[in-house]
Design an enzyme around this catalytic site. Structure first.
Site, PDB file in Angstrom:
ATOM      1  N   PHE A 107       3.393   0.929  -2.258  1.00 57.49           N
ATOM      2  CA  PHE A 107       3.688   2.008  -1.292  1.00 57.49           C
ATOM      3  C   PHE A 107       5.175   2.299  -1.150  1.00 57.49           C
ATOM      4  CE2 PHE A 107       4.577  -1.606   1.458  1.00 57.49           C
ATOM      5  CZ  PHE A 107       5.644  -1.140   2.199  1.00 57.49           C
ATOM      6  N   LYS A 131      -3.069   5.177 -10.625  1.00 56.32           N
ATOM      7  CA  LYS A 131      -3.592   4.920  -9.279  1.00 56.32           C
ATOM      8  C   LYS A 131      -2.415   4.662  -8.338  1.00 56.32           C
ATOM      9  CE  LYS A 131      -4.746   1.421  -6.831  1.00 56.32           C
ATOM     10  NZ  LYS A 131      -4.335   1.906  -5.495  1.00 56.32           N
ATOM     11  N   GLU A 134      -2.822   3.625  -2.043  1.00 53.85           N
ATOM     12  CA  GLU A 134      -3.708   4.396  -1.157  1.00 53.85           C
ATOM     13  C   GLU A 134      -2.967   4.785   0.121  1.00 53.85           C
ATOM     14  OE1 GLU A 134      -3.941   1.316  -2.026  1.00 53.85           O
ATOM     15  OE2 GLU A 134      -4.087   0.033  -0.247  1.00 53.85           O
ATOM     16  N   ARG A 135      -1.795   4.146   0.369  1.00 50.20           N
ATOM     17  CA  ARG A 135      -1.063   4.448   1.591  1.00 50.20           C
ATOM     18  C   ARG A 135      -0.110   5.633   1.425  1.00 50.20           C
ATOM     19  NH1 ARG A 135       0.509  -1.616   3.388  1.00 50.20           N
ATOM     20  NH2 ARG A 135       0.594  -2.015   1.164  1.00 50.20           N
ATOM     21  N   CYS A 239      11.815  -3.957  -3.172  1.00 49.83           N
ATOM     22  CA  CYS A 239      11.693  -5.233  -3.888  1.00 49.83           C
ATOM     23  C   CYS A 239      13.057  -5.775  -4.229  1.00 49.83           C
ATOM     24  CB  CYS A 239      10.875  -5.049  -5.151  1.00 49.83           C
ATOM     25  SG  CYS A 239      11.739  -4.076  -6.371  1.00 49.83           S
ATOM     26  N   GLU A 339       8.227 -13.648   1.313  1.00 47.44           N
ATOM     27  CA  GLU A 339       8.912 -12.349   1.255  1.00 47.44           C
ATOM     28  C   GLU A 339       8.585 -11.624   2.568  1.00 47.44           C
ATOM     29  OE1 GLU A 339       7.194  -9.461  -1.458  1.00 47.44           O
ATOM     30  OE2 GLU A 339       9.157  -8.554  -1.798  1.00 47.44           O
TER      31      GLU A 339
END
Ligand code: NAD
Length: 454
Positions: A107, A131, A134-135, A239, A339
């Site tokens: 996301f 893909k 989904e967020r 990240c 994390e």
């Protein structure tokens, strides 16, 4: 989902045979369309994901650079040749596409990460099933539409939506030859194992705990600004966020100034002027970050700045957490081992450079790190001895440009070829080696050659 793979498989037949110059032209038009629509995509990202508008533009820009690099495919795809390996015999290689490839995105970079994936794969002649998270599916949908406008034929890029079922479908479908994944370790390790077991190529970029080592000889003003920007920008949801500061020797004294600078950042909705950091992605993410802060307090860390009760006028129900600093953190604490993926800087201390290198190398992740120093020998020692895939010297977020590759290592990566750059081309192609002999007629064999050719 089945229809998407079937469509991509069908499109592969023509797309893989389309001339490399035609594919290049489509991506040349595509990079221009991304530039023309940058503001619209950025607004979509901010509204859906929450990051500030300026940061959303950066998200697109770093992906756009990969598309621009993909336009050099006419050189990137060159094979190798070696003439006259024996009499009348030459060897040469082709880099050929694999077939249908698939991408699974996180996301936090709704544009950049999908743009690491399908443009590189498609310009090599593959077709793609993407893909998005989904967020944040919106940016991928718009980017796919722009690629269609640039002239990509129907079926060359298909988007599917969903979470676990869609991911497992990608891992299992026999017509998908390669999977690119970026996201958490939990998902990445599952995808690496399941996809590899099914005989696919898999590359997984995963989580991180990036350390910024601050030497006492560093340029203080610059270093503190870099640290604060890289720890709290994008609300720490990068990240490559510099989420752990290692203060070495006298640099330990800089902590109060670090906290002061962090406290001055503005928390607000991403589309509001002056916002330095926006909200977290969900209420669960906010709860998780707050719990990790609390665990640090319970395990004995000093909470020097607490962003848990931040209030943003007009957005009282937003998932905001303000800049938070936990000092005196020890490697066994949960706030260090996990994390956090929020605007939380954990501060550890080291007496010497060797101690700092030891701390970083003990940590299982190997995504990114930075050292801040004015001493060349210190910088050289650090870059050579630290076991992390991407190292910055006075550069807090050393994400390589696309002529290089994104080279996170150890616990931050599974696979053997990285994203984009030369390694991206390798990932999305297979090599065919041709050895051919064209003999003059007078050299025709007079009988069967039964001995292994030498
Ligand atoms: P995530 O793993 O939750 O989601 C990533 C993708 O995997 C999504 O498309 C999601 O639908 C799918 N997914 C999620 N859980 C799954 C499961 N249990 N099984 C199968 N599929 C699953 O990651 P996220 O929260 O979207 O992104 C944040 C994470 O991504 C952080 O750990 C961050 O460090 C990492 N990240 C890494 C890089 C890198 O290049 N190393 C870049 C960006 C983000």
């Amino acid at each position: 989902m089945l229809a998407a793979v079937t469509s991509s498989k069908k499109a592969f037949v023509n797309w893989s045979e389309t001339s490399v110059l035609s594919r290049q032209q489509i991506f040349l038009r595509y990079q221009q369309l991304i530039k023309d629509n940058l503001k619209e995509i950025a607004m979509l990202i901010t509204l859906e994901q929450g990051k500030t508008l300026a940061d959303a533009e950066g998200d697109i820009f770093r992906g756009l650079q990969v598309v621009e690099h993909a336009c050099s495919i006419t050189s990137l795809l060159l094979g190798e040749t070696l003439p006259s390996i024996t009499k009348d015999m030459d060897t040469y290689t082709y880099r050929l596409p694999l077939g249908v490839c698939a991408g699974i995105a996180p996301f936090n970079f709704p544009a950049m990460i999908p743009l690491w994936m399908f443009p590189m794969a498609m310009v090599c002649g593959n077709t793609y099933v993407m893909k998005p998270s989904e967020r944040v599916p919106g940016a991928t949908m718009l980017l796919a539409k722009l690629l269609q406008d640039a002239g990509a034929p129907d079926g060359t890029l298909n988007i599917i939506h969903g979470q676990h079922a869609a991911v497992n479908f990608i891992c299992d479908h026999p017509d998908i030859k390669a999977i690119s994944f970026v996201g958490s370790n939990q998902a990445g390790e599952h995808i690496y194992e399941r996809g590899s077991k099914n005989g696919k190529r898999v590359q997984c970029n995963m989580g991180a705990k990036n350390h910024g080592v601050v030497m006492p000889d560093a340029n203080k003003e610059n270093t503190l600004n870099q640290l604060v920007g890289a720890a709290f920008g994008a609300a720490g949801q990068r990240c490559m966020a510099l989420s752990t500061a290692v203060l070495v020797g006298e640099a330990k004294q800089w902590l109060p100034e670090l906290v002061e600078r962090a406290s001055k950042l503005t928390v607000n909705a991403g589309d509001q002027p002056g916002a330095d950091l926006g909200p977290l992605i969900s209420s669960q993410a906010k709860q998780r970050v707050c719990d990790l802060i609390q665990s640090g307090v319970q395990e004995g860390a000093k909470l020097l700045l607490d962003g848990r009760n931040v209030k943003v006028k007009g957005y009282e129900n937003g998932y905001f957490v303000g800049p938070t600093v936990l000092a005196g953190v020890k490697p066994h604490m949960k706030c260090y081992t996990e994390e956090i993926f929020g605007p939380v800087l954990v501060v550890v201390e080291a007496d010497t450079l060797d101690d700092a290198i030891g701390i970083v190398n003990e940590n299982p992740y190997g995504n990114g790190t930075a050292i801040f120093t004015t001493n060349g020998a210190t910088a050289r020692k650090y870059t050579h001895q630290v076991d992390v895939g991407q190292v910055g010297v006075n550069v807090p977020i050393p994400v390589p440009l696309p002529m290089f590759s994104f080279t996170g290592s150890r616990g931050s990566f599974r696979g053997d070829t990285n994203f984009y750059g030369k390694q991206g081309i390798q990932f999305y192609t297979q090599v065919k080696t041709i050895t051919s002999q064209w003999k003059a007629e007078d050299a025709t064999l007079t009988g069967p050659a039964v001995v292994m050719p030498m």
